[in-house]
Design a protein around this motif. Structure first.
Motif, PDB file in Angstrom:
ATOM      1  N   GLY A 292      45.098  37.629  43.522  1.00  0.00           N
ATOM      2  CA  GLY A 292      44.674  36.731  42.462  1.00  0.00           C
ATOM      3  C   GLY A 292      43.175  36.802  42.220  1.00  0.00           C
ATOM      4  O   GLY A 292      42.714  36.771  41.066  1.00  0.00           O
ATOM      5  N   VAL A 293      42.406  36.906  43.302  1.00  0.00           N
ATOM      6  CA  VAL A 293      40.948  37.015  43.185  1.00  0.00           C
ATOM      7  C   VAL A 293      40.568  38.334  42.515  1.00  0.00           C
ATOM      8  O   VAL A 293      39.688  38.372  41.636  1.00  0.00           O
ATOM      9  N   LEU A 294      41.218  39.415  42.904  1.00  0.00           N
ATOM     10  CA  LEU A 294      40.938  40.712  42.287  1.00  0.00           C
ATOM     11  C   LEU A 294      41.273  40.694  40.797  1.00  0.00           C
ATOM     12  O   LEU A 294      40.574  41.308  39.982  1.00  0.00           O
ATOM     13  N   GLU A 295      42.324  39.982  40.444  1.00  0.00           N
ATOM     14  CA  GLU A 295      42.682  39.833  39.031  1.00  0.00           C
ATOM     15  C   GLU A 295      41.578  39.070  38.293  1.00  0.00           C
ATOM     16  O   GLU A 295      41.191  39.438  37.179  1.00  0.00           O
ATOM     17  N   MET A 296      41.055  38.029  38.915  1.00  0.00           N
ATOM     18  CA  MET A 296      40.000  37.219  38.293  1.00  0.00           C
ATOM     19  C   MET A 296      38.748  38.044  38.016  1.00  0.00           C
ATOM     20  O   MET A 296      38.134  37.919  36.945  1.00  0.00           O
ATOM     21  N   VAL A 297      38.354  38.892  38.965  1.00  0.00           N
ATOM     22  CA  VAL A 297      37.105  39.649  38.792  1.00  0.00           C
ATOM     23  C   VAL A 297      37.310  40.989  38.098  1.00  0.00           C
ATOM     24  O   VAL A 297      36.348  41.691  37.795  1.00  0.00           O
ATOM     25  N   GLY A 298      38.560  41.355  37.854  1.00  0.00           N
ATOM     26  CA  GLY A 298      38.830  42.601  37.134  1.00  0.00           C
ATOM     27  C   GLY A 298      38.869  43.841  37.997  1.00  0.00           C
ATOM     28  O   GLY A 298      38.578  44.945  37.513  1.00  0.00           O
ATOM     29  N   LEU A 299      39.267  43.693  39.259  1.00  0.00           N
ATOM     30  CA  LEU A 299      39.331  44.854  40.160  1.00  0.00           C
ATOM     31  C   LEU A 299      40.752  45.157  40.636  1.00  0.00           C
ATOM     32  O   LEU A 299      40.924  45.894  41.606  1.00  0.00           O
ATOM     33  N   SER A 300      41.738  44.606  39.970  1.00  0.00           N
ATOM     34  CA  SER A 300      43.125  44.807  40.407  1.00  0.00           C
ATOM     35  C   SER A 300      43.491  46.281  40.511  1.00  0.00           C
ATOM     36  O   SER A 300      44.164  46.707  41.453  1.00  0.00           O
ATOM     37  N   GLU A 301      43.050  47.069  39.544  1.00  0.00           N
ATOM     38  CA  GLU A 301      43.397  48.492  39.526  1.00  0.00           C
ATOM     39  C   GLU A 301      42.688  49.276  40.625  1.00  0.00           C
ATOM     40  O   GLU A 301      43.053  50.422  40.906  1.00  0.00           O
ATOM     41  N   LYS A 302      41.674  48.665  41.249  1.00  0.00           N
ATOM     42  CA  LYS A 302      40.912  49.328  42.314  1.00  0.00           C
ATOM     43  C   LYS A 302      41.333  48.850  43.704  1.00  0.00           C
ATOM     44  O   LYS A 302      40.717  49.232  44.697  1.00  0.00           O
ATOM     45  N   ALA A 303      42.394  48.071  43.795  1.00  0.00           N
ATOM     46  CA  ALA A 303      42.780  47.431  45.053  1.00  0.00           C
ATOM     47  C   ALA A 303      42.949  48.417  46.204  1.00  0.00           C
ATOM     48  O   ALA A 303      42.553  48.130  47.336  1.00  0.00           O
ATOM     49  N   THR A 304      43.521  49.569  45.944  1.00  0.00           N
ATOM     50  CA  THR A 304      43.785  50.542  47.008  1.00  0.00           C
ATOM     51  C   THR A 304      42.692  51.607  47.123  1.00  0.00           C
ATOM     52  O   THR A 304      42.807  52.509  47.942  1.00  0.00           O
ATOM     53  N   HIS A 305      41.642  51.479  46.329  1.00  0.00           N
ATOM     54  CA  HIS A 305      40.556  52.453  46.370  1.00  0.00           C
ATOM     55  C   HIS A 305      39.602  52.136  47.518  1.00  0.00           C
ATOM     56  O   HIS A 305      39.373  50.971  47.851  1.00  0.00           O
ATOM     57  N   GLN A 306      39.024  53.170  48.087  1.00  0.00           N
ATOM     58  CA  GLN A 306      38.021  52.968  49.131  1.00  0.00           C
ATOM     59  C   GLN A 306      36.795  52.300  48.522  1.00  0.00           C
ATOM     60  O   GLN A 306      36.308  52.705  47.455  1.00  0.00           O
ATOM     61  N   ALA A 307      36.270  51.277  49.170  1.00  0.00           N
ATOM     62  CA  ALA A 307      35.169  50.490  48.618  1.00  0.00           C
ATOM     63  C   ALA A 307      33.931  51.347  48.351  1.00  0.00           C
ATOM     64  O   ALA A 307      33.197  51.097  47.394  1.00  0.00           O
ATOM     65  N   ALA A 308      33.711  52.363  49.172  1.00  0.00           N
ATOM     66  CA  ALA A 308      32.532  53.217  49.019  1.00  0.00           C
ATOM     67  C   ALA A 308      32.537  53.983  47.698  1.00  0.00           C
ATOM     68  O   ALA A 308      31.482  54.418  47.224  1.00  0.00           O
ATOM     69  N   LEU A 309      33.713  54.147  47.089  1.00  0.00           N
ATOM     70  CA  LEU A 309      33.835  54.939  45.864  1.00  0.00           C
ATOM     71  C   LEU A 309      33.617  54.122  44.596  1.00  0.00           C
ATOM     72  O   LEU A 309      33.620  54.677  43.497  1.00  0.00           O
ATOM     73  N   LEU A 310      33.423  52.822  44.726  1.00  0.00           N
ATOM     74  CA  LEU A 310      33.188  51.975  43.561  1.00  0.00           C
ATOM     75  C   LEU A 310      31.800  52.229  42.977  1.00  0.00           C
ATOM     76  O   LEU A 310      30.883  52.644  43.674  1.00  0.00           O
ATOM     77  N   SER A 311      31.660  51.948  41.695  1.00  0.00           N
ATOM     78  CA  SER A 311      30.343  52.026  41.069  1.00  0.00           C
ATOM     79  C   SER A 311      29.493  50.848  41.547  1.00  0.00           C
ATOM     80  O   SER A 311      30.002  49.898  42.161  1.00  0.00           O
ATOM     81  N   GLY A 312      28.193  50.903  41.234  1.00  0.00           N
ATOM     82  CA  GLY A 312      27.303  49.824  41.651  1.00  0.00           C
ATOM     83  C   GLY A 312      27.744  48.475  41.110  1.00  0.00           C
ATOM     84  O   GLY A 312      27.750  47.465  41.820  1.00  0.00           O
ATOM     85  N   GLY A 313      28.135  48.443  39.845  1.00  0.00           N
ATOM     86  CA  GLY A 313      28.589  47.195  39.240  1.00  0.00           C
ATOM     87  C   GLY A 313      29.888  46.699  39.847  1.00  0.00           C
ATOM     88  O   GLY A 313      30.067  45.487  40.059  1.00  0.00           O
ATOM     89  N   GLN A 314      30.794  47.616  40.139  1.00  0.00           N
ATOM     90  CA  GLN A 314      32.066  47.237  40.764  1.00  0.00           C
ATOM     91  C   GLN A 314      31.852  46.698  42.171  1.00  0.00           C
ATOM     92  O   GLN A 314      32.571  45.800  42.618  1.00  0.00           O
TER      93      GLN A 314
END
Length: 255
Positions: free
Chosen positions: A135-157
């Motif tokens: 639910g929190v990931l849905e709120m912030v707009g990161l649902s599609e990144k849930a299974t992605h390694q955190a290190a691979l996110l952009s600076g804003g993400q």
């Protein structure tokens, strides 16, 4: 509206540098308040003092009516006051979802007794936390990144992930240290929308930010610091036209 944070005559010196000097202001519950000022004004030091990372030399800090300036950072966090940092501190080798699932404290599955008991309670707790995290990931707009390694996110993400980790703790007050720094304009708009939704959910926000457009559009009240002291406080429009603020922070030019 009742104040959730009260700062009275707060001071902190580092050697010959007076970083915060008899600083005083309050933050109303359920508000979005901006904290601005030139580099070196003492804003980040103030956040460190409020969140318990640094002890003040003198003065008082009250959160939800309770004095917290003698408490550890961990104790302050447990009361419902959380903060983000200018540089996100994600757990790089874990997924986005795993970063959130580590946040809840006192999980039954972390206790030795859980090894000796049936796993039903552990599974129920994990299921509940998983539902909250999604639910929190849905709120912030990161649902599609849930299974992605955190290190691979952009600076804003990564900024959004850090915000999401704070929200997993169900805070009453969030201190946000330059949330839009290094974030592209499109994602800044998204982040502002997320912060509005967070505030509408009942969380009070105190934001350090150098992007004056963000401050003017997002905040209902702005506090201005210079040389460790509050030099002005009021609505964005009042602050924007304040001569002392323009000279100290905006260089004499309104944003």
């Amino acid at each position: 509206m009742k104040e959730i944070l009260e700062i009275k005559c707060l001071s902190r010196r580092f050697g010959g540098l007076q970083a915060v000097n008899k600083c005083e202001f309050s933050v109303r519950a359920h508000s979005i308040t901006g904290l601005v000022g030139p580099n070196g004004a003492g804003k980040s030091t103030l956040f460190n003092l409020v969140s318990g990372f640094v002890r003040p030399d003198s003065g008082e800090i009250r959160f939800a009516g309770e004095r917290i300036d003698t408490l550890s950072a961990h104790s302050v966090a447990r009361l419902g006051l959380r903060r983000t940092f200018q540089i996100p501190r994600e757990l790089k080798q874990m997924t986005v979802l795993e970063n959130l699932l580590l946040v809840p404290e006192n999980q039954f599955g972390d206790r030795i007794v859980s090894v000796l008991s049936q796993g039903k309670r552990v599974r129920e707790e994990e299921g509940k936390n998983l539902q909250i995290a999604r639910g929190v990931l849905e709120m912030v707009g990161l649902s599609e990144k849930a299974t992605h390694q955190a290190a691979l996110l952009s600076g804003g993400q990564k900024k959004l992930l850090e915000l999401a980790r704070c929200l997993m703790a169900k805070p009453k007050l969030l201190l946000l240290d330059e949330p839009t720094a290094g974030v592209n304009p499109t994602l800044i708009r998204h982040l502002m929308s997320v912060l509005r939704r967070v505030n509408e959910s009942g969380v009070t926000l105190l934001i350090i930010e150098h992007n004056m457009t963000v401050i003017m559009e997002l905040c209902e009240r702005v506090i201005v610091m210079d040389r460790g002291q509050v030099i002005a406080a009021g609505s964005p429009s009042a602050i924007q036209s304040n001569k002392q603020v323009l000279e100290a922070y905006l260089g004499g030019v309104s944003a």
